[in-house]
Enzyme design. Structure first.
Site, short mmCIF file in Angstrom:
data_model
loop_
_atom_site.label_atom_id
_atom_site.label_comp_id
_atom_site.label_asym_id
_atom_site.label_seq_id
_atom_site.Cartn_x
_atom_site.Cartn_y
_atom_site.Cartn_z
CD GLU A 138 -3.28 -2.64 7.51
OE1 GLU A 138 -2.18 -2.84 7.00
OE2 GLU A 138 -3.97 -1.64 7.27
N GLY B 222 2.77 2.23 10.67
CA GLY B 222 3.69 3.33 10.47
C GLY B 222 4.43 3.76 11.72
CB SER C 53 5.62 -1.83 11.86
OG SER C 53 5.19 -0.50 12.12
CE LYS D 97 0.35 3.47 4.78
NZ LYS D 97 0.20 3.63 6.21
CG HIS E 70 -5.60 1.77 5.35
ND1 HIS E 70 -5.15 2.72 6.23
CD2 HIS E 70 -4.58 0.92 5.13
CE1 HIS E 70 -3.89 2.46 6.53
NE2 HIS E 70 -3.52 1.36 5.89
CG ASN F 216 -1.69 1.25 1.42
OD1 ASN F 216 -1.83 2.03 0.49
ND2 ASN F 216 -2.20 1.45 2.63
CD GLU G 184 -2.80 5.45 6.79
OE1 GLU G 184 -2.84 5.50 5.55
OE2 GLU G 184 -1.83 4.97 7.42
C1 PEP Z 1 -0.56 0.08 6.05
O1 PEP Z 1 -0.64 1.24 5.73
O2 PEP Z 1 -1.45 -0.70 5.67
C2 PEP Z 1 0.57 -0.35 6.86
C3 PEP Z 1 0.52 -1.53 7.40
O3 PEP Z 1 1.60 0.54 7.00
P1 PEP Z 1 3.07 0.23 7.65
O4 PEP Z 1 3.54 -1.07 7.02
O5 PEP Z 1 3.90 1.40 7.25
O6 PEP Z 1 2.89 0.09 9.10
#
Ligand code: PEP
Length: 252
Positions: A168, A174, A214, A12, A96, A10, A98
């Site tokens: 997640e 992040g 992460s 973003k 997601h 992803n 976000e």
């Molecule tokens: C994501 O945005 O779905 C995500 C898991 O980000 P990150 O791997 O940067 O934590």
């Protein structure tokens, strides 16, 4: 037997078209010829057409970061399923954290998007996960259960063939804080049980459950070895071809 692992990057809101093309070029080389794993990337909408042309004939699939439930109309800023399919995009990330946190996405809008995406022939990656406050209050399983039950309401076992769930934890996205394998597996097992209840044992067992938060080359293998973790949704590390390729290889 575990389903074929599915690793999705992803991106973003990162990258111009030129930057996207450079990243795809490096990534295609890094994962060329790999089998036994499904790979997809979700660039920003602006790069989908250009990246789609580059991915023709490659083992990397194209995903979108969101999709609307209507086929057309007065929905400024939104993208309909057929618009993605026209670009060669077969997958959409939905709900997601976000989107939930910053853009008012709810379990009901996630359900509408997922239902329309699947009905149009897209694979829907439905994201769920608890905040840090919810985890600390001991509400992780109930929050995820609510998101799954409401987010997937009305979907049938046939619809579930084009469904992927990404767990997640919001506090791990992040932040560099990854869930322990035990924390991740516990929630994945709970999601699996909910899918079995809704879709039956066979279909429930075949839906891929991705972990996201992460994921990096050095923690991917351990996470992916858990019985109910069938892939990863990767944010930050998907912007570096070598790191994303290393995560893909950890899944093979
Ligand atoms: C994501 O945005 O779905 C995500 C898991 O980000 P990150 O791997 O940067 O934590």
């Amino acid at each position: 037997m575990k389903p074929t692992p599915f690793i999705v990057g992803n991106w973003k809101m990162n990258g111009t078209v030129a930057e996207a093309r450079a990243l795809v070029e490096a990534l295609e080389t890094a994962v060329a010829g790999l089998s036994g794993v499904e790979i997809a990337i979700a660039p920003p909408f602006t790069a989908l057409a250009s990246v789609s042309a580059m991915l023709e004939g490659s083992n990397v699939q194209l995903a979108a970061q969101n999709v609307h439930w209507a086929t057309s109309g007065a929905f400024t800023g939104e993208i309909a399923p057929a618009m993605l399919i026209e670009l060669g995009c077969g997958i959409a990330i939905i709900g997601h954290s976000e989107r939930r946190q910053f853009f008012g996405e709810t379990d009901e809008s996630v359900n509408a998007r997922a239902t329309a995406a699947i009905a149009s022939g897209l694979t829907a990656i439905v994201c769920v996960g608890e905040t840090l406050a919810e985890r600390e209050a001991g509400e992780t399983l109930s929050v995820v259960e609510r998101q799954i039950v409401r987010g997937l309401a009305g979907l049938t076992a046939e619809n579930a063939q084009r469904l992927v769930i990404a767990y997640e934890p919001v506090w791990a996205i992040g932040t560099g804080k990854v869930a322990t394998t035990a924390q991740a597996q516990q929630v994945h097992a709970h999601i699996r049980a909910l899918l079995v209840t809704q879709f039956g044992a066979d279909v429930g067992a075949s839906v891929r459950l991705q972990y996201g938060g992460s994921v990096k080359p050095d923690n991917a293998a351990e996470l992916l070895a858990q019985p109910d973790i069938d892939g990863a949704l990767v944010g930050g590390a998907s912007l570096k071809a070598a790191d994303f390729a290393a995560i893909v290889k950890a899944a093979v």
